[in-house]
Design a protein around this motif. Structure first.
Motif, PDB file in Angstrom:
ATOM      1  N   GLN A 264      -3.519  -8.341  -5.715  1.00 20.32           N
ATOM      2  CA  GLN A 264      -2.392  -7.423  -5.507  1.00 20.32           C
ATOM      3  C   GLN A 264      -1.483  -7.883  -4.376  1.00 20.32           C
ATOM      4  N   ASN A 265      -2.051  -8.652  -3.440  1.00 22.50           N
ATOM      5  CA  ASN A 265      -1.259  -9.193  -2.335  1.00 22.50           C
ATOM      6  C   ASN A 265      -0.660 -10.563  -2.658  1.00 22.50           C
ATOM      7  N   GLY A 266      -0.738 -10.967  -3.917  1.00 18.01           N
ATOM      8  CA  GLY A 266      -0.063 -12.183  -4.356  1.00 18.01           C
ATOM      9  C   GLY A 266      -0.904 -13.437  -4.368  1.00 18.01           C
ATOM     10  N   TYR A 267      -2.233 -13.320  -4.203  1.00 14.06           N
ATOM     11  CA  TYR A 267      -3.096 -14.493  -4.176  1.00 14.06           C
ATOM     12  C   TYR A 267      -3.772 -14.718  -5.528  1.00 14.06           C
ATOM     13  N   GLU A 268      -3.713 -15.928  -6.012  1.00 11.08           N
ATOM     14  CA  GLU A 268      -4.551 -16.361  -7.132  1.00 11.08           C
ATOM     15  C   GLU A 268      -5.938 -16.622  -6.543  1.00 11.08           C
TER      16      GLU A 268
END
Length: 519
Positions: free
Chosen positions: A26-30
């Motif tokens: 959700q914070n943009g990390y794969e």
């Protein structure tokens, strides 16, 4: 951005990493996970995991016996393969062991690139360098769980640097696995009206609800509700299932040792409720949305390892000595195993099946709690048996209110508490220790000021002796053991006088707030 989460623990703890993975996504990390080879199958049950890396620990150790250079080459090859497939910007280490710390350090500095680390770290000199007070608390809470007021899921999320806890939701079983579950449960039994799962296993005997109680529960579930008990567990636990069914007059389905993890998840989704000990299966059921009635015995207690999903029931024996400390033989012959009778569990489960909700209980013998979440998303427990008026419940609630702010490094010097304080007798028992620690912290603060300006050797000796004395005072009080361990951990981790001065300021605020709440 890419993140690599390191978790070198067992099945249940791996499942409880799910909110961290989902939160990072959700914070943009794969987000990828590095786990032990024998638990890599757990990833089939989780969602949002980009890739999985299974540490070949057995192979590395076997090679070490032959030639350390071979072992090192195998390890370096594994690390290089991870870096080729996933070049992470962020390393999140949730395991405090030295091997996990070394892995985090290795990945953080490979190929000349410095990557950010959260959680359990190590500095260039080989000393612990944890990135947050929550990491220190998680480490000491693992050996003081009877005194820990936070669920492991919430601790993992805080260690990972996530501000808000993400709901604990595992992956849905595939249509193929759901079909397999239908086949496993598809035997026609006349008059049957549903299934109740039994998970009789646990990590050790004293944490297992007696098989005779499972048998008695099965008899009543069939006789009064026409529910079929479904026995779940590993092949190594099959003898427990055999003992439950010995002499039983109710129909059953014994699936112990007959399901892989994906099939088990699908079977859990078909149950009306799962009756279980504190196990990985309990966490799997919670993450799949299956209602759970979990029994916590001996060292197990629901505040820290309970199912991290709303609307589950946790039962503890109603005995003063529960939960018992780790590594200490029981002086009462494990009497807590027999405190929660089958009738107690049947009353709770039958009312849930009939009414669709867990209802308050008047039956003696168990502390019963309903799982939920507080205003910050932390897992919480509300009493269904009137035990919210006990000193233990009030003390845990007070710790949650203070320790959360303390570990988030908030200013608590002027905090106005909202929780109800424990009884006068309880407060008097802790006040002596808190007063002594408060006075010592004040003295240490003054000594630190002097040492910052003039590092006299004689004063250093007194200063270090007082540091140890604080730990001794806190550890002498059972309710303060986790704080004692945290103080020991953090005071040793600070190797500068400036760092110790800040630590003393934080602990003075915490102890002052505790002391004020007891007045």
């Amino acid at each position: 951005m890419k993140a690599l989460v390191i978790n070198l623990t067992r099945f249940g703890d791996l499942l409880q990493t799910q909110p961290v993975v989902s939160g990072l996504v959700q914070n943009g990390y794969e987000t990828s996970i590095l786990c032990l080879e024998n638990f890599a199958g757990t990833m089939d049950l989780m969602q949002d995991v980009f890739s999985t890396f299974a540490l070949p620990g057995a192979s590395v150790l076997a090679a070490l016996d032959r030639d350390w250079r071979e072992s090192l080459k195998l390890f370096e090859t594994f690390c290089a393969e991870v870096l080729i497939q996933v070049d992470p910007d962020l390393i999140v280490n949730l395991t405090p062991s030295l091997p996990a710390r070394l892995l985090a350090m290795r990945f953080s500095r490979m190929e000349g690139k410095v990557r950010k680390v959260r959680g359990f770290a190590i500095d260039s000199f080989g000393f612990n360098a944890d990135t947050t007070p929550w990491a220190g608390f998680l480490q000491v809470a693992s050996t003081n769980r009877g005194a820990s007021p936070f669920n492991v899921v919430d601790l993992f999320s805080r260690v990972a640097g996530l501000g808000d806890t993400v709901p604990f939701k595992l992956a849905d079983p595939s249509p193929k696995m759901k079909a397999a579950a239908d086949i496993l449960l598809g035997g026609i039994i006349e008059g049957a009206e549903g299934f109740v799962g039994f998970q009789p296993g646990a990590s050790e005997e004293r944490r297992r609800w007696p098989v005779k109680y499972f048998r008695e529960l099965g008899e009543r579930l069939w006789r009064e509700l026409r529910k079929i008990p479904v026995l779940l567990g590993t092949k190594g636990e099959q003898t427990l299932g055999d003992r439950i069914l010995e002499g039983a007059s109710f129909p059953s389905l014994n699936l112990m040792g007959k399901t892989g993890l994906p099939e088990l998840a699908a079977v859990l989704g078909k149950l009306d409720v799962l009756v279980t000990n504190d196990t990985g299966t309990m966490h799997l059921a919670a993450g799949e949305g299956t209602p759970v009635a979990a029994v916590f015995l001996a060292t197990a207690q629901p505040w820290d390892t309970g199912p991290a999903a709303a609307n589950s029931l946790c039962l503890e024996p109603e005995v003063d000595c529960h939960p018992c400390p780790f590594g200490v033989p029981c002086p009462h012959d494990n009497m807590c195993r027999h405190a929660i009778k089958a009738d107690v569990v049947f009353e709770a489960v039958s009312k849930f099946i009939i009414k669709g909700e867990w209802v308050p209980s008047t039956v003696k013998g168990a502390r019963q709690y309903l799982t939920g979440h507080d205003e910050l998303g932390f897992m919480s427990l509300s009493s269904l048996s009137g035990h919210d008026e006990t000193d233990r419940y009030k003390w845990i609630t007070l710790q949650r209110e203070l320790y959360r702010r303390f570990l988030d490094e908030e200013d608590i010097s002027a905090l106005i508490l909202t929780s109800t304080p424990p009884s006068l007798e309880f407060r008097l028992r802790l006040t002596k220790s808190l007063s002594e620690v408060r006075d010592l912290l004040f003295l240490l603060s003054k000594q630190a000021e002097l040492l910052q300006g003039n590092p006299m050797e004689s004063l250093k000796i007194k200063f270090l002796a007082n540091l140890q004395k604080i730990q001794d005072i806190l550890s002498s009080c059972p309710e303060l053991t986790v704080l004692s361990s945290l103080w020991s951990f953090e005071s040793r981790a600070n190797d500068t006088m400036d760092g110790l001065a800040l630590l003393l300021k934080r602990y003075r605020s915490l102890v002052f707030a505790l002391h004020v709440s007891f007045e």
